[in-house]
Scaffold this motif. Structure first.
Motif, PDB file in Angstrom:
ATOM      1  N   THR A 144       1.683  11.918  -8.083  1.00  0.00           N
ATOM      2  CA  THR A 144       1.208  10.842  -8.331  1.00  0.00           C
ATOM      3  C   THR A 144       1.787   9.551  -8.529  1.00  0.00           C
ATOM      4  O   THR A 144       1.363   8.390  -8.441  1.00  0.00           O
ATOM      5  N   ALA A 145       3.166   9.589  -8.436  1.00  0.00           N
ATOM      6  CA  ALA A 145       3.971   8.425  -8.311  1.00  0.00           C
ATOM      7  C   ALA A 145       3.648   7.443  -7.128  1.00  0.00           C
ATOM      8  O   ALA A 145       3.998   6.507  -7.054  1.00  0.00           O
ATOM      9  N   VAL A 146       2.988   8.041  -6.302  1.00  0.00           N
ATOM     10  CA  VAL A 146       2.502   7.491  -4.853  1.00  0.00           C
ATOM     11  C   VAL A 146       1.697   6.193  -5.418  1.00  0.00           C
ATOM     12  O   VAL A 146       1.640   5.120  -4.709  1.00  0.00           O
ATOM     13  N   LEU A 147       0.830   6.483  -6.574  1.00  0.00           N
ATOM     14  CA  LEU A 147       0.006   5.541  -6.772  1.00  0.00           C
ATOM     15  C   LEU A 147       0.536   4.210  -7.554  1.00  0.00           C
ATOM     16  O   LEU A 147      -0.324   3.377  -8.202  1.00  0.00           O
ATOM     17  N   ALA A 148       1.759   4.398  -8.239  1.00  0.00           N
ATOM     18  CA  ALA A 148       2.244   3.398  -8.915  1.00  0.00           C
ATOM     19  C   ALA A 148       2.880   2.385  -8.290  1.00  0.00           C
ATOM     20  O   ALA A 148       3.349   2.320  -7.304  1.00  0.00           O
ATOM     21  N   GLU A 149       2.660   1.327  -8.977  1.00  0.00           N
ATOM     22  CA  GLU A 149       3.070   0.088  -8.172  1.00  0.00           C
ATOM     23  C   GLU A 149       4.852   0.079  -7.998  1.00  0.00           C
ATOM     24  O   GLU A 149       5.298   0.704  -8.680  1.00  0.00           O
ATOM     25  N   PRO A 150       5.140  -0.489  -7.164  1.00  0.00           N
ATOM     26  CA  PRO A 150       6.566  -0.196  -6.741  1.00  0.00           C
ATOM     27  C   PRO A 150       7.418  -0.981  -7.747  1.00  0.00           C
ATOM     28  O   PRO A 150       7.211  -1.814  -8.488  1.00  0.00           O
ATOM     29  N   ALA A 151       8.644  -0.165  -8.014  1.00  0.00           N
ATOM     30  CA  ALA A 151       9.390  -0.265  -9.225  1.00  0.00           C
ATOM     31  C   ALA A 151      10.405  -1.525  -8.524  1.00  0.00           C
ATOM     32  O   ALA A 151      10.623  -1.804  -7.547  1.00  0.00           O
ATOM     33  N   ARG A 152      11.186  -1.841  -9.685  1.00  0.00           N
ATOM     34  CA  ARG A 152      12.012  -3.059  -9.091  1.00  0.00           C
ATOM     35  C   ARG A 152      13.025  -2.653  -8.210  1.00  0.00           C
ATOM     36  O   ARG A 152      13.671  -3.487  -7.375  1.00  0.00           O
TER      37      ARG A 152
END
Length: 384
Positions: A41-49
């Motif tokens: 589900t990290a696919v659905l997280a907004e891009p990290a810095r």
């Protein structure tokens, strides 16, 4: 023979993630995404810095070694995302950890995504019959300038974190632990800018990137495959920024279809406004050749072709001709490569923006289903 032992011998010879927890357009970030779950589900997280996007060639000699590789890759990803003190190896052996993050790896600071390329399903490991049905090698599109050294791979790896040392530490850890089973083919560092002044982060053309992503409720119909995976597209796109900077603002905005300052469509006032193409059939306000109009015409026929965009910027310094080498690490996720990404790509062929961007690498991959529990590992269903 263990992966670690094989890595030592080859080195000497050379001498030299819970489904549905995060919204597609929500405020969640990669940090803190649970590792175990039916899906990554990290696919659905907004891009990290900060990000590392990489591909590996698998050098395991047989299926048993491939299984050992994927188990080890899973173990390292689980530890790096969960955090803790590295194992003690005594005073005679090399340290178990690089120490870049200090004596303990912080908890919940990293997300990991792992996928398989079509080449993993050749005749080496007897997996041809288990290849995901829509997976294939990424083709060269009409406006591409692909460099084979920056394309494809047996496995993909995407690392995301708030700090650059976190992703680089993870890459070193994974590369070291799996050296006997896979070797780095290519890798690129990415970064995401903070929203300025608000809303979606900007790319290096100065425009907001990723505004019109699908809603959370659409993930099952647009993102996830039946097995809990997703088809991943990686595109490494150089932006010819020095030429772009000589173009008038109005021409830039007409090529994109949005205002540069607010991110609003040219017929709107705010970033999230929906373009009213039906009221502008000949493209008087939003040109028919604009990027946003070609990518998503917003018709019933193209509604199911939408993709989940996850893009970050890159900067590789200066090329041999003294030009800035920077651009976009574009990734997207979907249920069907041909019906979604390739359909969009065909509409974009020859768009005015192609004079200022040059795709040079990347590949197609299928994200493994999630690692459900401590006994599970990447690719378990694939290996049977």
């Amino acid at each position: 023979m263990t992966l670690e032992r094989r890595a030592f011998l080859r080195g000497a010879a050379a001498a030299g993630a819970g489904a549905g927890l995060i919204g597609l357009s929500g405020s969640a970030t990669a940090a803190g995404v649970p590792f175990h779950g039916l899906r990554q589900t990290a696919v659905l997280a907004e891009p990290a810095r900060h990000s590392v996007v990489a591909a590996f060639d698998v050098v395991a000699e047989n299926r048993a070694e491939l299984t050992a590789l994927l188990k080890e890759l899973t173990a390292r990803a689980r530890f790096l995302t969960s955090g803790g003190a590295p194992a003690s190896v005594g005073i005679t052996g090399p340290p178990a950890d690089s120490g870049v993050l200090g004596p303990e790896v912080p908890k919940g600071q990293l997300s990991v995504l792992v996928g398989a390329g079509a080449s993993l399903f050749d005749d080496r490991y007897g997996l041809a019959a288990r290849k995901p049905p829509k997976l294939k090698q990424m083709p060269m599109f009409p406006d591409d300038a692909l460099d084979p050294q920056w394309c494809h791979g047996d496995l993909s790896l995407v690392l995301n974190a708030a700090e650059p040392d976190t992703v680089l530490h993870a890459l070193r850890d994974i590369a070291r632990a799996t050296r006997g089973g896979m070797q780095l083919r290519w890798k690129i560092d990415g970064f995401s800018s903070p929203p300025r002044p608000a809303g979606t982060p900007r790319n290096l053309l100065g425009f907001k990137d990723g505004t019109a992503n699908p809603a959370p409720s659409e993930a099952d119909s647009l993102v996830w495959t039946e097995d809990g995976g997703s088809y991943q597209v990686i595109r490494l796109i150089r932006m010819l920024v020095e030429f772009w900077d000589r173009v008038s603002l109005s021409e830039q905005e007409n090529m994109i279809g949005r205002r540069r300052d607010t991110g609003a469509p040219l017929d709107g006032a705010a970033e999230e406004d929906v373009p009213r193409y039906a009221e502008d059939p000949v493209g008087t306000v939003v040109p028919l050749t604009s990027h946003i109009r070609l990518a998503n015409p917003r018709t019933p026929q193209t509604d199911g072709q939408r993709i989940l965009r996850r893009a970050v910027n890159y900067d590789r310094g200066v090329d041999a001709n003294g030009n800035l080498d920077m651009g976009l690490v574009f990734t997207c996720y979907q249920r069907d490569l041909e019906k979604q990404f390739e359909a969009v790509q065909k509409r974009l062929a020859g768009e005015p923006l192609t004079d200022y961007v040059s795709p040079f690498g990347g590949g197609y991959f299928h994200l493994f289903p999630g690692v459900t529990d401590p006994a599970d590992h990447y690719g378990r269903a694939m290996l049977g």
